[in-house]
Design an enzyme around this catalytic site. Structure first.
Site, PDB file in Angstrom:
ATOM      1  N   LYS A  86       0.835  -1.212   0.000  1.00  0.00           N
ATOM      2  CA  LYS A  86       0.000   0.000   0.000  1.00  0.00           C
ATOM      3  C   LYS A  86       0.867   1.258   0.000  1.00  0.00           C
ATOM      4  O   LYS A  86       0.649   2.182  -0.778  1.00  0.00           O
ATOM      5  CB  LYS A  86      -0.919  -0.013   1.235  1.00  0.00           C
ATOM      6  CG  LYS A  86      -1.987   1.056   1.205  1.00  0.00           C
ATOM      7  CD  LYS A  86      -2.840   1.079   2.460  1.00  0.00           C
ATOM      8  CE  LYS A  86      -3.683  -0.142   2.654  1.00  0.00           C
ATOM      9  NZ  LYS A  86      -4.726   0.027   3.692  1.00  0.00           N
ATOM     10  N   LYS A  98       3.219  -3.264  10.855  1.00  0.00           N
ATOM     11  CA  LYS A  98       1.925  -3.360  11.531  1.00  0.00           C
ATOM     12  C   LYS A  98       2.180  -3.901  12.921  1.00  0.00           C
ATOM     13  O   LYS A  98       3.203  -4.575  13.149  1.00  0.00           O
ATOM     14  CB  LYS A  98       1.027  -4.333  10.773  1.00  0.00           C
ATOM     15  CG  LYS A  98      -0.449  -4.185  11.071  1.00  0.00           C
ATOM     16  CD  LYS A  98      -1.111  -3.148  10.190  1.00  0.00           C
ATOM     17  CE  LYS A  98      -2.577  -3.003  10.521  1.00  0.00           C
ATOM     18  NZ  LYS A  98      -3.231  -2.048   9.616  1.00  0.00           N
ATOM     19  N   THR A 183     -10.216   7.959   3.662  1.00  0.00           N
ATOM     20  CA  THR A 183     -10.156   6.664   2.970  1.00  0.00           C
ATOM     21  C   THR A 183     -11.317   6.576   1.987  1.00  0.00           C
ATOM     22  O   THR A 183     -11.139   6.173   0.828  1.00  0.00           O
ATOM     23  CB  THR A 183     -10.188   5.519   3.994  1.00  0.00           C
ATOM     24  OG1 THR A 183      -9.019   5.646   4.811  1.00  0.00           O
ATOM     25  CG2 THR A 183     -10.188   4.165   3.324  1.00  0.00           C
ATOM     26  N   ASN A 215     -17.112   4.155   9.463  1.00  0.00           N
ATOM     27  CA  ASN A 215     -16.345   5.352   9.092  1.00  0.00           C
ATOM     28  C   ASN A 215     -16.156   5.448   7.587  1.00  0.00           C
ATOM     29  O   ASN A 215     -16.406   6.477   6.971  1.00  0.00           O
ATOM     30  CB  ASN A 215     -14.961   5.311   9.753  1.00  0.00           C
ATOM     31  CG  ASN A 215     -15.040   5.661  11.216  1.00  0.00           C
ATOM     32  OD1 ASN A 215     -15.792   6.533  11.620  1.00  0.00           O
ATOM     33  ND2 ASN A 215     -14.274   4.956  12.028  1.00  0.00           N
TER      34      ASN A 215
HETATM   35  P1  NAD Z   1     -15.848   0.956  11.409  1.00  0.00           P
HETATM   36  O1  NAD Z   1     -15.727   0.103  12.613  1.00  0.00           O
HETATM   37  O2  NAD Z   1     -16.109   2.409  11.546  1.00  0.00           O
HETATM   38  O3  NAD Z   1     -17.035   0.387  10.490  1.00  0.00           O
HETATM   39  C1  NAD Z   1     -17.201  -0.965  10.214  1.00  0.00           C
HETATM   40  C2  NAD Z   1     -18.679  -1.175   9.914  1.00  0.00           C
HETATM   41  O4  NAD Z   1     -18.855  -2.515   9.458  1.00  0.00           O
HETATM   42  C3  NAD Z   1     -19.580  -1.019  11.130  1.00  0.00           C
HETATM   43  O5  NAD Z   1     -20.729  -0.296  10.743  1.00  0.00           O
HETATM   44  C4  NAD Z   1     -19.941  -2.456  11.491  1.00  0.00           C
HETATM   45  O6  NAD Z   1     -21.221  -2.543  12.143  1.00  0.00           O
HETATM   46  C5  NAD Z   1     -19.976  -3.065  10.112  1.00  0.00           C
HETATM   47  N1  NAD Z   1     -19.870  -4.523  10.096  1.00  0.00           N
HETATM   48  C6  NAD Z   1     -19.081  -5.331  10.825  1.00  0.00           C
HETATM   49  N2  NAD Z   1     -19.298  -6.618  10.493  1.00  0.00           N
HETATM   50  C7  NAD Z   1     -20.231  -6.595   9.520  1.00  0.00           C
HETATM   51  C8  NAD Z   1     -20.874  -7.597   8.753  1.00  0.00           C
HETATM   52  N3  NAD Z   1     -20.618  -8.896   8.942  1.00  0.00           N
HETATM   53  N4  NAD Z   1     -21.779  -7.221   7.805  1.00  0.00           N
HETATM   54  C9  NAD Z   1     -22.063  -5.932   7.614  1.00  0.00           C
HETATM   55  N5  NAD Z   1     -21.488  -4.929   8.308  1.00  0.00           N
HETATM   56  C10 NAD Z   1     -20.590  -5.271   9.252  1.00  0.00           C
HETATM   57  O7  NAD Z   1     -14.534   0.657  10.551  1.00  0.00           O
HETATM   58  P2  NAD Z   1     -13.923   1.535   9.374  1.00  0.00           P
HETATM   59  O8  NAD Z   1     -12.896   2.434   9.915  1.00  0.00           O
HETATM   60  O9  NAD Z   1     -15.034   2.088   8.545  1.00  0.00           O
HETATM   61  O10 NAD Z   1     -13.145   0.416   8.558  1.00  0.00           O
HETATM   62  C11 NAD Z   1     -13.857  -0.511   7.748  1.00  0.00           C
HETATM   63  C12 NAD Z   1     -12.867  -1.437   7.042  1.00  0.00           C
HETATM   64  O11 NAD Z   1     -11.988  -0.661   6.232  1.00  0.00           O
HETATM   65  C13 NAD Z   1     -11.968  -2.244   7.975  1.00  0.00           C
HETATM   66  O12 NAD Z   1     -11.714  -3.482   7.350  1.00  0.00           O
HETATM   67  C14 NAD Z   1     -10.686  -1.438   8.006  1.00  0.00           C
HETATM   68  O13 NAD Z   1      -9.556  -2.255   8.294  1.00  0.00           O
HETATM   69  C15 NAD Z   1     -10.641  -0.933   6.585  1.00  0.00           C
HETATM   70  N6  NAD Z   1      -9.862   0.290   6.413  1.00  0.00           N
HETATM   71  C16 NAD Z   1     -10.209   1.417   7.093  1.00  0.00           C
HETATM   72  C17 NAD Z   1      -9.468   2.579   6.922  1.00  0.00           C
HETATM   73  C18 NAD Z   1      -9.838   3.856   7.633  1.00  0.00           C
HETATM   74  O14 NAD Z   1      -9.253   4.885   7.296  1.00  0.00           O
HETATM   75  N7  NAD Z   1     -10.787   3.868   8.545  1.00  0.00           N
HETATM   76  C19 NAD Z   1      -8.367   2.573   6.056  1.00  0.00           C
HETATM   77  C20 NAD Z   1      -8.048   1.411   5.350  1.00  0.00           C
HETATM   78  C21 NAD Z   1      -8.821   0.272   5.540  1.00  0.00           C
END
Ligand code: NAD
Length: 429
Positions: A86, A98, A183, A215
């Site tokens: 990445k 990590k 993101t 998020n």
């Molecule tokens: P978050 O915790 O804010 O949101 C995750 C959402 O997914 C929540 O609404 C949760 O209820 C939902 N969820 C969990 N399990 C689920 C399922 N089985 N079916 C449907 N919904 C489900 O997390 P985030 O920060 O939005 O990150 C989401 C993903 O993106 C993660 O995998 C994270 O590693 C990846 N990511 C995030 C960022 C970032 O900047 N926040 C950057 C790169 C990658």
């Protein structure tokens, strides 16, 4: 869940070279790992986490600190390798790393003082490991990053040590990457780039399904809706909602953070899935499917039912590589790989690090709007759109390769070119 005692102190044991294979049963690749560190409690020797520094060709390694009850060295190493790709693909002056701490995030959320002690002990243990810069990840947040930064400042004797944490609160000089949806901004930019590359595809009125209205998912839904796309499906851990004419975005936002989340949604729907059936949402017809929740959303078990034209991988590893290949060959589905499309957050971490080190650069980032958001959105758009263009060109030149192969080739080419080629990659003209 029973939670282990908070340690008074943590130490790290660094393992390098061939010993890594024997000690952790890991298979090194041609890019790494450089080292694996076991985080342990010196009082009883118990393992409390791991740090994986995968590759340092482009610079010190940067990647999030995850707090989870079941974190393993294999998971941390896999995530560190993804960060190598990445960071290199985004042309950041950073290698891939990590870390993971073993602990129950719900317990620590309810006991913030215990969490502070854990994170402070962890930061002290990390201090000798200059090759790794921690940022936020699942289970850790901007306040944890500030605490790590403060511990490093104390141990260093001065601030601006260039060691992180990054992803700190804005009033402490950080960039609020989730609040600004950076993101999601990268994922949205990828959708725009695909629109430019595909004359028969228009974002206005495209139908979109978002798995994970968190998020990333929520901010992405808003950006796409603002571009007149229809958000026909959205889910969280409680419920998955579908309406072919589009869901009520204001109602989604109203219930998102309530107890019960999307299960409290009261707007128009044609189908609601709950409990074990949440993943059926992935199978509804749509132009864009954005898995933004968890790994392995699309597997061999549901691949044949996927009807999307484009999959934009907001989450990490939401589609297995062999499944991506199958989807491309059998259904012509375009997958824009996670480490290309969800780089917005780590780009913000890289900028924050450079802002800490160079006051002139900080001024440049803040110049347009006083907070840096405009700069960050432009920078994330520039990087992600150029990478999506590059991958589209590679596929055009050799349609037999998969989208992931093309993304890997791009990242590897950047790694091979080395740091000299990425000078000023974080500077906007
Ligand atoms: P978050 O915790 O804010 O949101 C995750 C959402 O997914 C929540 O609404 C949760 O209820 C939902 N969820 C969990 N399990 C689920 C399922 N089985 N079916 C449907 N919904 C489900 O997390 P985030 O920060 O939005 O990150 C989401 C993903 O993106 C993660 O995998 C994270 O590693 C990846 N990511 C995030 C960022 C970032 O900047 N926040 C950057 C790169 C990658």
């Amino acid at each position: 869940m029973e939670t282990a005692r908070v340690p008074d102190k943590l130490d790290i044991e660094i393992v390098r070279g061939d010993a890594i294979r024997e000690r952790f049963d890991l298979t090194p690749t041609d890019t790494g790992p450089e080292l694996i560190a076991r985080v342990f409690d010196p009082a009883d020797g118990a393992t409390r986490g791991f740090v994986a520094v995968d590759n340092l060709v482009m610079g010190p390694s940067l990647g999030g600190t995850r707090l989870a009850p079941d974190i393993s060295v294999h998971e941390v190493y896999g995530l560190a390798r993804a960060m190598t790709l990445k960071n290199a693909a985004a042309m950041l002056p950073l290698g891939g790393g990590k870390s993971g701490l073993i602990g129950d995030p719900v317990h620590y959320h309810e006991h913030p003082e215990e969490k502070r002690r854990l994170i402070a002990a962890y930061a002290e243990a990390l201090w000798p490991l200059a090759a790794y810069i921690p940022g936020p990840d699942m289970g850790t947040n901007e306040n944890d990053m500030q605490l790590i930064y403060d511990v490093f400042t104390r141990l260093n004797g001065a601030a601006h040590h260039g060691r992180g944490g990054v992803g700190r609160p804005p009033h402490k000089g950080g960039l609020p990457l989730d609040e600004w949806g950076l993101t999601a901004h990268g994922v949205f930019t990828a959708a725009r780039t695909l629109e430019q590359r595909n004359p028969d595809f228009r974002l206005a009125d495209a139908s979109v399904v978002i798995q994970g209205y968190g998020n990333v998912g929520r901010a992405l839904a808003r950006k796409l809706a603002d571009a007149d796309a229809r958000i026909v499906g959205a889910s969280d851990i409680h419920a998955a909602l579908y309406h072919p004419d589009g869901l009520d975005m204001d109602e989604l936002d109203r219930v998102r953070l309530e107890k019960g989340g999307l299960s409290r949604y009261n707007g128009p729907i044609s189908t609601r899935y709950e409990a074990d059936a949440l993943d059926l949402l992935l199978e509804v017809p749509c132009d864009i499917l954005a898995p933004a929740a968890r790994p392995d959303a699309v597997t061999a078990g549901n691949q044949a039912a996927i009807q999307a034209r484009f999959i934009l991988q907001g989450a990490n590893n939401p589609v297995r590589p062999d499944v991506e290949t199958w989807l491309a060959k059998e259904h012509g589905i375009v997958n824009i790989t996670d480490f290309i499309v969800n780089a917005g957050g780590v780009i913000a971490c890289a900028v924050e690090l450079q802002m800490d080190a160079e006051p002139d650069y900080r001024q440049r980032v803040l110049a347009e709007d006083g907070c840096g958001r405009a700069y960050m959105e432009k920078l994330v758009s520039r990087i992600v759109s150029a990478n999506v263009e590059d991958i589209c060109d590679r596929i055009q030149a050799d349609p037999n390769q998969t989208w992931r192969d093309a993304a890997l080739a791009l990242a590897r080419a950047r790694l091979e070119a080395g740091p000299a080629k990425i000078k000023d990659s974080l500077v906007l003209e």
